[in-house]
Design a protein around this motif. Structure first.
Motif, PDB file in Angstrom:
ATOM      1  N   ILE A   6      72.648 -35.415 -27.868  1.00 37.18           N
ATOM      2  CA  ILE A   6      73.949 -34.924 -27.426  1.00 37.18           C
ATOM      3  C   ILE A   6      75.044 -35.389 -28.375  1.00 37.18           C
ATOM      4  N   GLN A   7      74.993 -36.661 -28.767  1.00 40.56           N
ATOM      5  CA  GLN A   7      76.041 -37.211 -29.621  1.00 40.56           C
ATOM      6  C   GLN A   7      75.960 -36.693 -31.051  1.00 40.56           C
ATOM      7  N   ARG A   8      74.766 -36.699 -31.639  1.00 41.66           N
ATOM      8  CA  ARG A   8      74.638 -36.390 -33.060  1.00 41.66           C
ATOM      9  C   ARG A   8      74.514 -34.899 -33.354  1.00 41.66           C
ATOM     10  N   LYS A   9      74.062 -34.102 -32.406  1.00 40.43           N
ATOM     11  CA  LYS A   9      73.812 -32.696 -32.711  1.00 40.43           C
ATOM     12  C   LYS A   9      74.616 -31.739 -31.823  1.00 40.43           C
ATOM     13  N   LEU A  10      74.454 -31.835 -30.519  1.00 38.71           N
ATOM     14  CA  LEU A  10      75.071 -30.862 -29.633  1.00 38.71           C
ATOM     15  C   LEU A  10      76.594 -30.976 -29.615  1.00 38.71           C
ATOM     16  N   SER A  11      77.102 -32.205 -29.627  1.00 36.15           N
ATOM     17  CA  SER A  11      78.561 -32.378 -29.647  1.00 36.15           C
ATOM     18  C   SER A  11      79.155 -31.815 -30.931  1.00 36.15           C
ATOM     19  N   GLN A  12      78.445 -31.981 -32.044  1.00 36.42           N
ATOM     20  CA  GLN A  12      78.903 -31.437 -33.323  1.00 36.42           C
ATOM     21  C   GLN A  12      78.913 -29.910 -33.281  1.00 36.42           C
ATOM     22  N   MET A  13      77.908 -29.334 -32.611  1.00 37.09           N
ATOM     23  CA  MET A  13      77.842 -27.888 -32.461  1.00 37.09           C
ATOM     24  C   MET A  13      79.045 -27.374 -31.670  1.00 37.09           C
ATOM     25  N   VAL A  14      79.373 -28.064 -30.596  1.00 43.84           N
ATOM     26  CA  VAL A  14      80.511 -27.664 -29.770  1.00 43.84           C
ATOM     27  C   VAL A  14      81.810 -27.775 -30.558  1.00 43.84           C
ATOM     28  N   GLU A  15      81.947 -28.823 -31.357  1.00 42.47           N
ATOM     29  CA  GLU A  15      83.149 -28.992 -32.180  1.00 42.47           C
ATOM     30  C   GLU A  15      83.286 -27.857 -33.191  1.00 42.47           C
ATOM     31  N   GLU A  40      73.346 -14.766 -34.750  1.00 43.03           N
ATOM     32  CA  GLU A  40      72.239 -14.876 -35.706  1.00 43.03           C
ATOM     33  C   GLU A  40      72.719 -14.774 -37.144  1.00 43.03           C
ATOM     34  N   VAL A  41      73.856 -14.117 -37.361  1.00 40.60           N
ATOM     35  CA  VAL A  41      74.415 -14.009 -38.713  1.00 40.60           C
ATOM     36  C   VAL A  41      74.823 -15.383 -39.231  1.00 40.60           C
ATOM     37  N   LEU A  42      75.397 -16.193 -38.357  1.00 38.22           N
ATOM     38  CA  LEU A  42      75.824 -17.538 -38.749  1.00 38.22           C
ATOM     39  C   LEU A  42      74.639 -18.426 -39.114  1.00 38.22           C
ATOM     40  N   CYS A  43      73.464 -18.076 -38.616  1.00 35.98           N
ATOM     41  CA  CYS A  43      72.281 -18.915 -38.822  1.00 35.98           C
ATOM     42  C   CYS A  43      71.556 -18.628 -40.136  1.00 35.98           C
ATOM     43  N   ARG A  44      71.974 -17.584 -40.845  1.00 40.94           N
ATOM     44  CA  ARG A  44      71.263 -17.210 -42.066  1.00 40.94           C
ATOM     45  C   ARG A  44      71.798 -17.973 -43.272  1.00 40.94           C
ATOM     46  N   ASP A  45      70.912 -18.192 -44.231  1.00 39.72           N
ATOM     47  CA  ASP A  45      71.247 -18.921 -45.442  1.00 39.72           C
ATOM     48  C   ASP A  45      72.098 -18.053 -46.366  1.00 39.72           C
ATOM     49  N   VAL A  46      73.224 -18.592 -46.804  1.00 39.63           N
ATOM     50  CA  VAL A  46      74.141 -17.845 -47.659  1.00 39.63           C
ATOM     51  C   VAL A  46      73.480 -17.429 -48.962  1.00 39.63           C
ATOM     52  N   LYS A  55      73.387 -17.164 -25.006  1.00 33.22           N
ATOM     53  CA  LYS A  55      72.931 -15.909 -25.616  1.00 33.22           C
ATOM     54  C   LYS A  55      71.972 -16.157 -26.768  1.00 33.22           C
ATOM     55  N   HIS A  56      72.196 -17.226 -27.511  1.00 32.48           N
ATOM     56  CA  HIS A  56      71.383 -17.473 -28.709  1.00 32.48           C
ATOM     57  C   HIS A  56      71.042 -18.960 -28.796  1.00 32.48           C
ATOM     58  N   PRO A  57      70.115 -19.450 -27.950  1.00 34.58           N
ATOM     59  CA  PRO A  57      69.805 -20.885 -27.909  1.00 34.58           C
ATOM     60  C   PRO A  57      69.337 -21.459 -29.247  1.00 34.58           C
ATOM     61  N   TYR A  58      68.754 -20.625 -30.098  1.00 34.77           N
ATOM     62  CA  TYR A  58      68.229 -21.133 -31.366  1.00 34.77           C
ATOM     63  C   TYR A  58      69.325 -21.582 -32.321  1.00 34.77           C
ATOM     64  N   VAL A  59      70.572 -21.141 -32.061  1.00 34.91           N
ATOM     65  CA  VAL A  59      71.665 -21.542 -32.947  1.00 34.91           C
ATOM     66  C   VAL A  59      71.836 -23.054 -32.953  1.00 34.91           C
ATOM     67  N   MET A  60      71.444 -23.695 -31.851  1.00 32.92           N
ATOM     68  CA  MET A  60      71.573 -25.155 -31.761  1.00 32.92           C
ATOM     69  C   MET A  60      70.603 -25.893 -32.667  1.00 32.92           C
ATOM     70  N   GLY A  61      69.611 -25.203 -33.156  1.00 34.69           N
ATOM     71  CA  GLY A  61      68.637 -25.838 -34.028  1.00 34.69           C
ATOM     72  C   GLY A  61      69.080 -25.933 -35.472  1.00 34.69           C
ATOM     73  N   TYR A  62      70.199 -25.283 -35.810  1.00 28.27           N
ATOM     74  CA  TYR A  62      70.667 -25.265 -37.191  1.00 28.27           C
ATOM     75  C   TYR A  62      71.718 -26.339 -37.432  1.00 28.27           C
ATOM     76  N   SER A  63      71.756 -26.823 -38.644  1.00 33.57           N
ATOM     77  CA  SER A  63      72.731 -27.837 -39.022  1.00 33.57           C
ATOM     78  C   SER A  63      74.109 -27.204 -39.190  1.00 33.57           C
ATOM     79  N   VAL A  64      75.102 -27.833 -38.601  1.00 37.12           N
ATOM     80  CA  VAL A  64      76.470 -27.339 -38.744  1.00 37.12           C
ATOM     81  C   VAL A  64      76.919 -27.434 -40.192  1.00 37.12           C
TER      82      VAL A  64
END
Length: 287
Positions: free
Chosen positions: A78-87, A145-151, A106-115
């Motif tokens: 929660i502290q190191r990953k999910l809170s950063q996602m919310v921020e 899902e667009v945000l999750c793709r590698d630039v 809507k897209h739970p997998y987005v939480m698996g990616y590094s901000v």
């Protein structure tokens, strides 16, 4: 004899997953995806997660659905990953009306990616193309899902392809703003066949796609080819939006093709193909 600590965690977690899933196969599927889920404690991991997501407007049932889709959520800090996602999502001004929770549901997998390594670089790249904060919000809500793709691996090669086909900077900005997934579609399997069909078969210009970027959303076989054949049969000219922005029934009524309503789609396509071939071979008869 003392109980096995692993067993003490396993049984409650299985019971918990069973209450979350509406079907037995959902539980087994989540365990297969992430067996390590059984090593986590309900009290130590699931209860804090529930409290965290409830604060975002996510219900217990929705959290259950999220875990069954992406069971790795249990392991996220929660502290190191999910809170950063919310921020990060808050930085896109999504903090109102429970929008952050809606995006994560809507897209739970987005939480698996590094901000820092994925989501923020992608959002910055989209901004460089001309997307405003308002449209970035729409991307996060409707196309996360667009945000999750590698630039470098996905978005830039797609951008290069569109540029090579003649899309200008302004054109690309307009297309991406209205239909962001154009930057993550397969070039060889999606973008190129549709652009070739647009130009070579339909005889249209790229400007028409700029006016109607949803063109890239439609199925090539089931929508574009079949409707183009029907329009050719009647020698009808129309805009892409007039052709595509309606369901099949409305399309047939709009262009006087109501005789097709009683035919299944496969028969419509077969009839249209034969009619086009016949009209090419014997134009005077059709006229």
């Amino acid at each position: 004899m003392s109980e096995n600590p692993y067993y003490e965690k396993l049984v409650p977690m299985v019971h918990c997953l069973e209450t979350l899933g509406s079907k037995p196969q959902e539980v087994s599927s989540s365990i297969t995806k992430f067996p390590h889920i059984l090593s986590h404690s309900v009290e130590e991991k699931l209860c804090p997660l529930l409290a965290f997501f409830e604060a975002l407007g996510v219900t217990e049932k929705q959290l259950g659905e999220m875990i069954l889709i992406n069971p790795r959520i249990i392991s996220y800090s929660i502290q190191r990953k999910l809170s950063q996602m919310v921020e990060f999502l808050s930085s896109l001004h999504l903090s109102k009306d429970g929008m952050i929770g809606k995006v994560l549901v809507k897209h739970p997998y987005v939480m698996g990616y590094s901000v820092d390594k994925r989501l923020r670089p992608t959002s910055e790249f989209l901004k460089s193309l001309g997307l405003t904060d308002m449209y970035l919000q729409k991307v996060a809500v409707n196309y996360p899902e667009v945000l999750c793709r590698d630039v470098n691996k996905i978005l830039k090669p797609n951008l290069s392809y569109l540029t090579s086909r003649g899309f200008g900077v302004g054109h690309i900005a307009a297309v991406v703003t209205c239909y962001p997934p154009v930057l993550i579609k397969s070039v060889s399997n999606s973008l190129e066949p549709r652009i070739k069909f647009l130009i070579d078969v339909m005889g249209r210009q790229l400007d028409e796609v700029v006016d109607y970027p949803d063109y890239f959303r439609h199925s090539l076989k089931r929508r574009l080819e079949s409707r183009q054949k029907l329009l050719m049969r009647k020698n009808i000219s129309c805009t892409l939006s007039e052709m595509l922005d309606c369901n099949q029934k409305k399309f047939l009524f709009k262009f006087g093709l109501v005789q097709f309503l009683c035919l299944p789609f496969s028969r419509q396509k077969e009839w249209a193909t034969k009619s086009v071939i016949f009209s090419v071979q014997f134009p005077n008869v059709i006229a």
